[in-house]
Design a protein around this motif. Structure first.
Motif, PDB file in Angstrom:
ATOM      1  N   LEU A   1     -16.898  -5.124   6.650  1.00  0.00           N
ATOM      2  CA  LEU A   1     -17.078  -5.396   5.226  1.00  0.00           C
ATOM      3  C   LEU A   1     -17.639  -6.797   5.002  1.00  0.00           C
ATOM      4  N   THR A   2     -18.688  -6.892   4.205  1.00  0.00           N
ATOM      5  CA  THR A   2     -19.235  -8.200   3.834  1.00  0.00           C
ATOM      6  C   THR A   2     -18.929  -8.521   2.380  1.00  0.00           C
ATOM      7  N   GLU A   3     -18.626  -7.491   1.581  1.00  0.00           N
ATOM      8  CA  GLU A   3     -18.291  -7.664   0.170  1.00  0.00           C
ATOM      9  C   GLU A   3     -17.146  -6.743  -0.199  1.00  0.00           C
ATOM     10  N   LEU A   4     -16.452  -7.146  -1.259  1.00  0.00           N
ATOM     11  CA  LEU A   4     -15.371  -6.333  -1.798  1.00  0.00           C
ATOM     12  C   LEU A   4     -15.745  -5.959  -3.231  1.00  0.00           C
ATOM     13  N   PRO A   5     -15.490  -4.719  -3.641  1.00  0.00           N
ATOM     14  CA  PRO A   5     -15.824  -4.343  -5.017  1.00  0.00           C
ATOM     15  C   PRO A   5     -14.897  -5.045  -6.014  1.00  0.00           C
ATOM     16  N   SER A   6     -15.471  -5.809  -6.921  1.00  0.00           N
ATOM     17  CA  SER A   6     -14.663  -6.577  -7.876  1.00  0.00           C
ATOM     18  C   SER A   6     -13.809  -5.671  -8.753  1.00  0.00           C
ATOM     19  N   GLN A   7     -14.293  -4.446  -9.048  1.00  0.00           N
ATOM     20  CA  GLN A   7     -13.542  -3.520  -9.898  1.00  0.00           C
ATOM     21  C   GLN A   7     -12.188  -3.162  -9.299  1.00  0.00           C
ATOM     22  N   LEU A   8     -12.082  -3.232  -7.997  1.00  0.00           N
ATOM     23  CA  LEU A   8     -10.837  -2.892  -7.312  1.00  0.00           C
ATOM     24  C   LEU A   8      -9.714  -3.851  -7.689  1.00  0.00           C
ATOM     25  N   PHE A   9     -10.074  -5.074  -8.075  1.00  0.00           N
ATOM     26  CA  PHE A   9      -9.086  -6.113  -8.344  1.00  0.00           C
ATOM     27  C   PHE A   9      -8.930  -6.435  -9.826  1.00  0.00           C
ATOM     28  N   GLN A  10      -9.607  -5.719 -10.677  1.00  0.00           N
ATOM     29  CA  GLN A  10      -9.493  -5.959 -12.108  1.00  0.00           C
ATOM     30  C   GLN A  10      -8.175  -5.421 -12.616  1.00  0.00           C
ATOM     31  N   LYS A  11      -7.596  -6.144 -13.568  1.00  0.00           N
ATOM     32  CA  LYS A  11      -6.327  -5.698 -14.148  1.00  0.00           C
ATOM     33  C   LYS A  11      -6.498  -4.318 -14.762  1.00  0.00           C
ATOM     34  N   GLY A  12      -5.527  -3.457 -14.528  1.00  0.00           N
ATOM     35  CA  GLY A  12      -5.559  -2.105 -15.054  1.00  0.00           C
ATOM     36  C   GLY A  12      -6.293  -1.121 -14.171  1.00  0.00           C
ATOM     37  N   SER A  13      -7.020  -1.611 -13.160  1.00  0.00           N
ATOM     38  CA  SER A  13      -7.773  -0.729 -12.271  1.00  0.00           C
ATOM     39  C   SER A  13      -6.836   0.032 -11.339  1.00  0.00           C
ATOM     40  N   CYS A  14      -5.866  -0.687 -10.769  1.00  0.00           N
ATOM     41  CA  CYS A  14      -4.868  -0.079  -9.893  1.00  0.00           C
ATOM     42  C   CYS A  14      -3.653  -1.000  -9.861  1.00  0.00           C
ATOM     43  N   GLU A  15      -2.654  -0.628  -9.090  1.00  0.00           N
ATOM     44  CA  GLU A  15      -1.413  -1.403  -9.006  1.00  0.00           C
ATOM     45  C   GLU A  15      -1.353  -2.211  -7.718  1.00  0.00           C
ATOM     46  N   LEU A  16      -2.486  -2.645  -7.208  1.00  0.00           N
ATOM     47  CA  LEU A  16      -2.581  -3.309  -5.917  1.00  0.00           C
ATOM     48  C   LEU A  16      -1.675  -4.542  -5.842  1.00  0.00           C
TER      49      LEU A  16
END
Length: 185
Positions: free
Chosen positions: A107-122
């Motif tokens: 992986l060279t990049e991470l999807p920013s949407q994965l870390f947005q509030k409300g996207s998941c409970e990560l």
């Protein structure tokens, strides 16, 4: 019958293909398929696994994820460590995901949407030993516990909010070393 199976452990079986038959296990909650030789997962399996909460696919040869993996909406734990993944964009949209392990991929990049509030409970994210360029800003502002690795530095386990402090200290050490070596101090 097979449809009643809730836990399936297929680890360490030298499996090369992810069987389409798994989609018939409609009540499956836990699936171990780690330590095999799986190279790809066909589309159309994960929409049928509505109750799957735990999925361990580490130590395989996965090069890509099926685009419909995000339809596995009960998933809370996902281990994709030690594969050949270059993109985890298909994971965006897993609303209950709490733990995501993607260590030792490409992986060279991470999807920013994965870390947005409300996207998941990560709450736990591990991405050590990937050639990541920089985490998205959402990662830095998140309260998610993580392990992050750059090309030559492994940062200790900490909170994303502490990354700025670590980077500030890192740059201060570099500045002090420079100033000391230049005899400015």
């Amino acid at each position: 019958p097979c449809s009643a199976i809730k836990l399936l452990n297929l680890s360490r079986n030298k499996i090369i293909e992810f069987s389409q038959e798994i989609c018939n296990l409609k009540n499956l909650q836990t699936l171990y398929m780690n330590h095999n030789n799986v190279r790809s997962i066909p589309e159309g399996i994960f929409p049928h696994l509505r109750y799957l909460k735990f999925l361990k696919l580490s130590t395989n040869r996965l090069a890509r994820l099926p685009s419909d993996i995000n339809q596995c909406t009960s998933l809370t734990y996902l281990d994709l460590s030690k594969n050949c993944l270059q993109n985890i964009e298909p994971l965006v949209g897993l609303p209950k995901l709490r733990e995501l392990l993607v260590e030792k991929n490409q992986l060279t990049e991470l999807p920013s949407q994965l870390f947005q509030k409300g996207s998941c409970e990560l709450t736990k994210f591990k991405a050590m030993c990937n050639p990541l360029r920089c985490p998205p800003e959402e990662v830095l502002l998140s309260d998610t516990s993580y392990l992050y690795h750059t090309k030559s530095t492994c940062y200790p386990h900490c909170q994303f909010g502490q990354v700025r402090q670590l980077l500030f200290l890192f740059f201060m050490v570099i500045l002090l070393n420079y100033m000391t070596n230049s005899q400015i101090i």
